[in-house]
Design a protein around this motif. Sequence first.
Motif, PDB file in Angstrom:
ATOM      1  N   TYR A 108      86.488   2.750  28.697  1.00  0.00           N
ATOM      2  CA  TYR A 108      86.874   3.446  29.810  1.00  0.00           C
ATOM      3  C   TYR A 108      87.191   4.945  29.742  1.00  0.00           C
ATOM      4  CZ  TYR A 108      89.684   4.694  34.132  1.00  0.00           C
ATOM      5  OH  TYR A 108      90.275   5.349  35.089  1.00  0.00           O
ATOM      6  N   LYS A 109      86.379   5.661  30.430  1.00  0.00           N
ATOM      7  CA  LYS A 109      86.584   7.263  30.281  1.00  0.00           C
ATOM      8  C   LYS A 109      86.558   7.635  31.702  1.00  0.00           C
ATOM      9  CE  LYS A 109      86.300  11.280  28.407  1.00  0.00           C
ATOM     10  NZ  LYS A 109      87.412  11.752  27.516  1.00  0.00           N
ATOM     11  N   HIS A 110      87.576   8.669  31.983  1.00  0.00           N
ATOM     12  CA  HIS A 110      87.640   9.256  33.020  1.00  0.00           C
ATOM     13  C   HIS A 110      87.881  11.069  32.753  1.00  0.00           C
ATOM     14  CE1 HIS A 110      92.006  10.504  33.125  1.00  0.00           C
ATOM     15  NE2 HIS A 110      92.012   9.359  32.820  1.00  0.00           N
ATOM     16  N   TYR A 111      87.396  11.909  33.870  1.00  0.00           N
ATOM     17  CA  TYR A 111      87.529  13.154  33.838  1.00  0.00           C
ATOM     18  C   TYR A 111      88.245  13.454  35.083  1.00  0.00           C
ATOM     19  CZ  TYR A 111      84.025  13.092  30.196  1.00  0.00           C
ATOM     20  OH  TYR A 111      83.068  12.672  29.200  1.00  0.00           O
TER      21      TYR A 111
ATOM     22  N   LEU B   5      78.430   7.142  28.550  1.00  0.00           N
ATOM     23  CA  LEU B   5      78.346   6.080  27.625  1.00  0.00           C
ATOM     24  C   LEU B   5      77.958   6.526  26.254  1.00  0.00           C
ATOM     25  CD1 LEU B   5      78.840   2.970  26.783  1.00  0.00           C
ATOM     26  CD2 LEU B   5      76.818   2.581  27.696  1.00  0.00           C
ATOM     27  N   MET B   6      76.697   7.121  25.984  1.00  0.00           N
ATOM     28  CA  MET B   6      76.016   7.610  24.933  1.00  0.00           C
ATOM     29  C   MET B   6      76.999   8.603  24.198  1.00  0.00           C
ATOM     30  SD  MET B   6      72.139   7.568  26.084  1.00  0.00           S
ATOM     31  CE  MET B   6      71.112   6.053  25.887  1.00  0.00           C
ATOM     32  N   LYS B   7      77.467   9.364  24.869  1.00  0.00           N
ATOM     33  CA  LYS B   7      78.540  10.382  24.222  1.00  0.00           C
ATOM     34  C   LYS B   7      79.548   9.551  23.709  1.00  0.00           C
ATOM     35  CE  LYS B   7      77.033  14.352  26.804  1.00  0.00           C
ATOM     36  NZ  LYS B   7      77.484  15.497  27.881  1.00  0.00           N
ATOM     37  N   LEU B   8      80.197   8.684  24.264  1.00  0.00           N
ATOM     38  CA  LEU B   8      81.320   7.820  23.636  1.00  0.00           C
ATOM     39  C   LEU B   8      80.940   7.211  22.285  1.00  0.00           C
ATOM     40  CD1 LEU B   8      82.864   6.338  26.947  1.00  0.00           C
ATOM     41  CD2 LEU B   8      83.949   8.212  25.344  1.00  0.00           C
ATOM     42  N   LEU B   9      79.725   6.697  22.170  1.00  0.00           N
ATOM     43  CA  LEU B   9      79.321   5.952  21.237  1.00  0.00           C
ATOM     44  C   LEU B   9      79.079   6.642  20.055  1.00  0.00           C
ATOM     45  CD1 LEU B   9      76.654   3.491  22.746  1.00  0.00           C
ATOM     46  CD2 LEU B   9      78.648   2.985  21.928  1.00  0.00           C
ATOM     47  N   LEU B  10      78.704   8.047  20.351  1.00  0.00           N
ATOM     48  CA  LEU B  10      78.296   9.084  19.296  1.00  0.00           C
ATOM     49  C   LEU B  10      79.582   9.968  18.774  1.00  0.00           C
ATOM     50  CD1 LEU B  10      74.904  10.204  20.594  1.00  0.00           C
ATOM     51  CD2 LEU B  10      75.144   8.922  18.581  1.00  0.00           C
ATOM     52  N   GLY B  11      80.710   9.462  19.501  1.00  0.00           N
ATOM     53  CA  GLY B  11      81.772  10.586  19.302  1.00  0.00           C
ATOM     54  C   GLY B  11      81.773  11.874  19.550  1.00  0.00           C
ATOM     55  N   LEU B  12      81.033  12.022  20.630  1.00  0.00           N
ATOM     56  CA  LEU B  12      80.930  13.468  21.304  1.00  0.00           C
ATOM     57  C   LEU B  12      82.151  13.569  22.351  1.00  0.00           C
ATOM     58  CD1 LEU B  12      77.034  13.789  21.688  1.00  0.00           C
ATOM     59  CD2 LEU B  12      78.435  14.549  20.131  1.00  0.00           C
TER      60      LEU B  12
END
Length: 231
Positions: free
Chosen positions: A11-14, A46-53
């Motif tokens: 889960y990610k929100h801005y 989602l991809m940025k979360l996987l990469l730690g960005l």
Amino acid sequence: MNYIIETKELYKHYGDKIAVNKMSLHIKKGDIYGLIGKNGAGKTSLMKLLLGLTSPNSGQIRLFDNDNLNEGRQKIGSLIEAPALYKNETAFENMKRFSILAGSNHNQEINPILQLVGLGDTGKKKCGSFSLGMRQRLGIAIALLGNPEILILDEPINGLDPAGIKEIRDIIVQLNKQGVTFLISSHLLDELGKIATNYGIVNNGQLVEEITAQKLQTKCRSSLVIATDVG
């Protein structure tokens, strides 16, 4: 089952905007996993979360069946959005610079990678005069530095002409045959359908469904049933 990439209720929100809404993703070694959804659906987030960005607000990420994300991310190559290239330098010079930025010098593998992506004969041509397809291929070449086991590619065929799309598609298939696992985002199901083994369908930050290519093809198959009176 052990997964090479797995998320649980990610889960990610801005602010008030939910970018990734409790996604549980499952990718096996050797997959070409197509992340399908319209622009703004949450694929890049989602991809940025996987990469730690970026960091999740909640949920879990596992890479290579392990919770040690720093170790796992060292085995991942990525191309997120457009490749950031040094336009006044050649393909080789860009590769060398990114190799140094990555903390290791992979000079011995630069030329073989450039040959693999079809850029081995560009010589002294500067990247500023490359076509869009050439820049995308160079971005993939940079992502291949360090011999990664996974490539995460964000819209790698976006804006390319048919010839450029085929070039990228052929590179992906060739690398997959060599054992590289792929997570590829796109809003073009028809193009990903030529290479993907599995799909994750994303909408409004949610993973609507995970489905194999074979099952999706069956679902999308159209037919015409004709009934007649006999006798």
